[in-house]
Design an enzyme around this catalytic site. Sequence first.
Site, mmCIF file in Angstrom:
data_model
loop_
_atom_site.group_PDB
_atom_site.id
_atom_site.type_symbol
_atom_site.label_atom_id
_atom_site.label_comp_id
_atom_site.label_asym_id
_atom_site.label_seq_id
_atom_site.Cartn_x
_atom_site.Cartn_y
_atom_site.Cartn_z
ATOM 1 N N ASP A 129 -3.093 6.982 -4.940
ATOM 2 C CA ASP A 129 -3.146 5.886 -3.974
ATOM 3 C C ASP A 129 -3.366 4.570 -4.696
ATOM 4 O OD1 ASP A 129 -3.308 4.579 -1.500
ATOM 5 O OD2 ASP A 129 -5.475 4.835 -1.414
ATOM 6 N N ASP A 177 0.811 -1.204 0.000
ATOM 7 C CA ASP A 177 0.000 0.000 0.000
ATOM 8 C C ASP A 177 0.851 1.264 0.000
ATOM 9 O OD1 ASP A 177 -2.076 1.777 0.324
ATOM 10 O OD2 ASP A 177 -2.293 1.406 2.462
#
Length: 420
Positions: free
Chosen positions: A297, A95
């Site tokens: 993201d 992530d």
Amino acid sequence: MALEPLPKFSSLTVLLLSLIPLSSGAFAGGVRVELTHVHANAGDNEAKLIQRAVASSRHRLSTLVDRAPLHAGKTEYIVDIAIGTPALAFSALVDTGSDLIWTQCKPCSNCYWQSSPVFDPSKSSTFGTIACDSTLCKALDQHSCNASCHYSYMYTDHSYTEGVLGTETFTIGSTSVPGLAFGCGNSNDGVAFAEAAGFVGLGRGKLSLISQMGLTEFSYCLTPFGSRKKSTLLIGSLPNPNATAHPVMSTPIVRNKSWPSFYYITLNGITVGGTVVDIPSSTFAIKGDGSGGMIIDSGTWLTYLEYSAYDKVADAFTAQIKNMNTTDQSLFDLDLCYELPPKSTPDTLNLPKLIFHFQGADLELPPGNYFGVDSDTSSICLMMAESSGLSVFGNFMQQNMQVMYDLGNDVLSFYSAECG
């Protein structure tokens, strides 16, 4: 062991902290690993996959916008790595919106099911604990002492991890990285963790794998949603931009002192079809209190725009798509869905173009990067939604795109690619 109270509904990822400088020499030339989408092997039909992805995306946005200490929860991609000596393989969620590394550990007082064996630090010759009086332990928001440093952390959805703050050797690709600080979780539970045995954070903060290794470059290429092909992550170097015939675009990575882990980029405007949408330039700016702005993201599926901008973008699509019938949006919890003509895809339809005007880069996206397809219901939906306080350039729009992070120069670059 006695633990201090869990922080009240904090968000984002797990607890880990390391200020230990590590050599980046182990990653000379870069290490390439494969990424698997969390839903790739779910066995669901397209409608169910979209529903799960939208729900996951909305859950993650709530943790991003909540802005409690640390970083984001549920994410989208899994990497296979190994921990300890001898090395024990496990899958971890990777992530760019978080900084933290952790995995489940024995003895396990309360652990969720994972497909691989749970790591037992007593069987590793390279496991070490961190002293209570160390800078690392004291830097944790929530910690307690019982011979060594213990941590606890709770998420907005009541998911949590708690255990020992330790150091260990991790194997990434074929490269061993000694001395990484990580959370060795003895009690862990929550929907955010179900697809893997832990987390690997690639965020901007000093807690991430990137920062602990002293690295300044990484990149990824994400395969299209629903593809069985693996995506790729390159850590420690960047692809040669001269090797592609596609134009390479670049935009500055902006730092936000209030939220240093995120990768902020400057969005100046949006074009839909032939219309430059009337959005004030301040809409996507970082505010004085650190709110606002846009981040890129890898863990958020949808692209989210500040609600005032999203409404105008949605209105522009509605006004320009006149030859297609709308469908029931409630199935996917999305605002704009249309009937898909037989034997068609978003890229073969005459859909309005979409251009994101980043600082120094006008990114025109292919329709397949902003309209998702559900062949079961013969519909397509705009993969965007509204937010308040933070805009997010999500991973659906990044598919089949080489995305390169040059942190030494604070530059994000991208170009079209056939990923996988």
